[in-house]
Design a protein around this motif. Structure first.
Motif, mmCIF file in Angstrom:
data_model
loop_
_atom_site.group_PDB
_atom_site.id
_atom_site.type_symbol
_atom_site.label_atom_id
_atom_site.label_comp_id
_atom_site.label_asym_id
_atom_site.label_seq_id
_atom_site.Cartn_x
_atom_site.Cartn_y
_atom_site.Cartn_z
ATOM 1 N N GLY A 23 0.956 -3.335 -0.812
ATOM 2 C CA GLY A 23 1.708 -3.214 0.399
ATOM 3 C C GLY A 23 1.142 -3.313 1.624
ATOM 4 O O GLY A 23 0.119 -3.275 2.073
ATOM 5 N N GLN A 24 2.102 -3.201 2.786
ATOM 6 C CA GLN A 24 1.588 -3.368 4.033
ATOM 7 C C GLN A 24 1.159 -1.822 4.544
ATOM 8 O O GLN A 24 1.419 -0.961 3.699
ATOM 9 N N GLY A 25 0.350 -1.509 5.427
ATOM 10 C CA GLY A 25 -0.310 -0.287 5.727
ATOM 11 C C GLY A 25 0.609 0.416 6.712
ATOM 12 O O GLY A 25 1.546 0.219 7.277
ATOM 13 N N THR A 26 0.284 1.719 6.725
ATOM 14 C CA THR A 26 1.026 2.841 7.773
ATOM 15 C C THR A 26 -0.212 3.465 8.212
ATOM 16 O O THR A 26 -1.081 3.907 7.576
ATOM 17 N N GLN A 27 -0.068 3.624 9.712
ATOM 18 C CA GLN A 27 -1.090 4.218 10.239
ATOM 19 C C GLN A 27 -0.853 5.602 10.289
ATOM 20 O O GLN A 27 0.183 6.113 10.714
ATOM 21 N N VAL A 28 -1.977 6.429 10.041
ATOM 22 C CA VAL A 28 -2.348 7.825 10.298
ATOM 23 C C VAL A 28 -3.076 8.013 11.139
ATOM 24 O O VAL A 28 -4.199 7.829 11.184
ATOM 25 N N ALA A 44 -1.151 0.463 -3.520
ATOM 26 C CA ALA A 44 -1.418 -0.870 -4.301
ATOM 27 C C ALA A 44 -0.952 -0.564 -5.677
ATOM 28 O O ALA A 44 -0.975 0.585 -6.211
ATOM 29 N N ALA A 45 -0.813 -1.482 -6.399
ATOM 30 C CA ALA A 45 -0.472 -1.304 -8.007
ATOM 31 C C ALA A 45 -1.206 -2.341 -8.837
ATOM 32 O O ALA A 45 -1.545 -3.544 -8.265
ATOM 33 N N ASP A 46 -1.427 -1.802 -10.083
ATOM 34 C CA ASP A 46 -1.730 -2.815 -10.927
ATOM 35 C C ASP A 46 -1.236 -2.172 -12.441
ATOM 36 O O ASP A 46 -1.247 -1.014 -12.481
ATOM 37 N N HIS A 47 -1.218 -3.165 -13.163
ATOM 38 C CA HIS A 47 -0.684 -2.980 -14.665
ATOM 39 C C HIS A 47 -1.962 -1.963 -15.256
ATOM 40 O O HIS A 47 -2.911 -2.465 -15.473
ATOM 41 N N GLY A 48 -1.250 -0.992 -15.992
ATOM 42 C CA GLY A 48 -2.452 -0.138 -16.768
ATOM 43 C C GLY A 48 -2.386 1.388 -16.281
ATOM 44 O O GLY A 48 -1.470 1.827 -15.675
ATOM 45 N N VAL A 49 -3.589 1.743 -16.355
ATOM 46 C CA VAL A 49 -3.907 3.210 -15.991
ATOM 47 C C VAL A 49 -4.911 2.879 -14.716
ATOM 48 O O VAL A 49 -5.434 2.189 -14.310
ATOM 49 N N CYS A 50 -5.336 4.213 -14.237
ATOM 50 C CA CYS A 50 -6.141 4.223 -13.062
ATOM 51 C C CYS A 50 -7.873 4.173 -13.403
ATOM 52 O O CYS A 50 -8.313 5.026 -13.824
ATOM 53 N N TRP A 51 -8.165 2.756 -13.537
ATOM 54 C CA TRP A 51 -9.431 2.740 -14.213
ATOM 55 C C TRP A 51 -10.606 3.012 -13.118
ATOM 56 O O TRP A 51 -11.601 3.749 -13.704
ATOM 57 N N CYS A 66 5.371 5.571 -1.168
ATOM 58 C CA CYS A 66 5.116 4.256 -1.452
ATOM 59 C C CYS A 66 6.135 3.790 -2.195
ATOM 60 O O CYS A 66 6.141 4.199 -3.462
ATOM 61 N N ALA A 67 7.255 3.092 -1.808
ATOM 62 C CA ALA A 67 8.452 2.859 -2.728
ATOM 63 C C ALA A 67 7.822 1.434 -3.342
ATOM 64 O O ALA A 67 7.546 0.435 -2.751
ATOM 65 N N THR A 68 8.251 1.443 -4.636
ATOM 66 C CA THR A 68 8.055 0.092 -5.289
ATOM 67 C C THR A 68 9.221 -0.642 -5.983
ATOM 68 O O THR A 68 10.015 0.152 -6.116
ATOM 69 N N SER A 69 8.941 -1.788 -6.253
ATOM 70 C CA SER A 69 10.072 -2.508 -6.966
ATOM 71 C C SER A 69 9.579 -3.917 -7.554
ATOM 72 O O SER A 69 8.511 -4.182 -7.257
ATOM 73 N N GLY A 70 10.155 -4.538 -8.479
ATOM 74 C CA GLY A 70 9.859 -5.583 -9.241
ATOM 75 C C GLY A 70 8.565 -5.168 -10.353
ATOM 76 O O GLY A 70 7.855 -6.263 -10.728
ATOM 77 N N LEU A 71 8.422 -3.909 -10.720
ATOM 78 C CA LEU A 71 7.632 -3.599 -11.723
ATOM 79 C C LEU A 71 8.105 -2.522 -12.588
ATOM 80 O O LEU A 71 8.939 -1.936 -12.159
ATOM 81 N N SER A 72 7.485 -2.547 -13.756
ATOM 82 C CA SER A 72 7.653 -1.251 -14.855
ATOM 83 C C SER A 72 7.200 -0.188 -14.238
ATOM 84 O O SER A 72 5.876 -0.176 -14.565
ATOM 85 N N PHE A 73 7.677 0.625 -13.614
ATOM 86 C CA PHE A 73 6.923 1.775 -13.048
ATOM 87 C C PHE A 73 6.220 2.531 -13.797
ATOM 88 O O PHE A 73 5.140 2.821 -13.923
ATOM 89 N N ASN A 74 6.686 2.705 -15.060
ATOM 90 C CA ASN A 74 5.962 3.562 -16.137
ATOM 91 C C ASN A 74 4.712 2.986 -16.668
ATOM 92 O O ASN A 74 3.770 3.527 -17.560
ATOM 93 N N THR A 75 4.375 1.571 -16.582
ATOM 94 C CA THR A 75 3.284 0.869 -17.192
ATOM 95 C C THR A 75 2.240 0.536 -16.152
ATOM 96 O O THR A 75 1.402 -0.119 -16.368
ATOM 97 N N TYR A 76 2.538 1.096 -14.799
ATOM 98 C CA TYR A 76 1.659 0.596 -13.938
ATOM 99 C C TYR A 76 0.752 1.652 -13.171
ATOM 100 O O TYR A 76 1.346 2.805 -13.049
ATOM 101 N N ALA A 77 -0.362 1.561 -12.516
ATOM 102 C CA ALA A 77 -1.156 2.313 -11.745
ATOM 103 C C ALA A 77 -0.816 2.037 -10.350
ATOM 104 O O ALA A 77 -0.865 1.030 -9.947
ATOM 105 N N ILE A 78 -0.604 3.331 -9.677
ATOM 106 C CA ILE A 78 -0.449 3.111 -8.498
ATOM 107 C C ILE A 78 -1.642 4.049 -7.423
ATOM 108 O O ILE A 78 -1.661 5.233 -7.823
#
Length: 123
Positions: free
Chosen positions: A114-119, A96-103, A21-33
């Motif tokens: 993001g868009q999905g990838t089929q497994v 998916a991403a959201d600011h903060g921690v993994c609540w 999951c490649a991310t952009s446009g966010l402060s990676f250190n402050t987001y939960a993925i």
């Protein structure tokens, strides 16, 4: 915030895949993925999450012990290593991403997707 999931494919039961999951446009250190999946006819299921704040990771019971989430802070990329795959792991996988921690692993707690990838796991 943009997320790009990749790495899906067709694998035999017992096999492995690694999703990215490649991310952009966010402060990676402050987001939960988080990683989610949705099989045909089923609700979207949260399966794993990681956040740099508090160095927190979460797994659903359905994947615990088989899947491993990791991240490369320099590349702002989160990985999901999937081992011992089962046919019931077949689904479209999303990050998916959201600011903060993994609540939680609830889809409603994540604002950016993001868009999905089929497994597909099949013999």
């Amino acid at each position: 915030v943009q997320l790009q999931a990749s790495g899906g494919g067709l694998v035999h039961p017992g096999g492995s895949l690694r999703l990215s999951c490649a991310t952009s446009g966010l402060s990676f250190n402050t987001y939960a993925i988080g990683w989610f999946r949705q099989a045909p006819g089923k609700e979207r299921e949260g399966i794993s999450c990681t956040s740099n704040r508090e160095q927190h990771t979460m797994y659903s019971d359905s994947v615990k012990g088989r899947f491993t989430i990791s991240k490369d802070n320099a590349k702002k990329t989160v990985y999901l290593q999937m081992d011992s795959l089962k046919e019931e792991d077949t689904a479209v996988y999303y990050c998916a991403a959201d600011h903060g921690v993994c609540w939680s692993l609830g889809a409603g707690d994540f604002a950016s997707w993001g868009q999905g990838t089929q497994v597909t796991v099949s013999s």
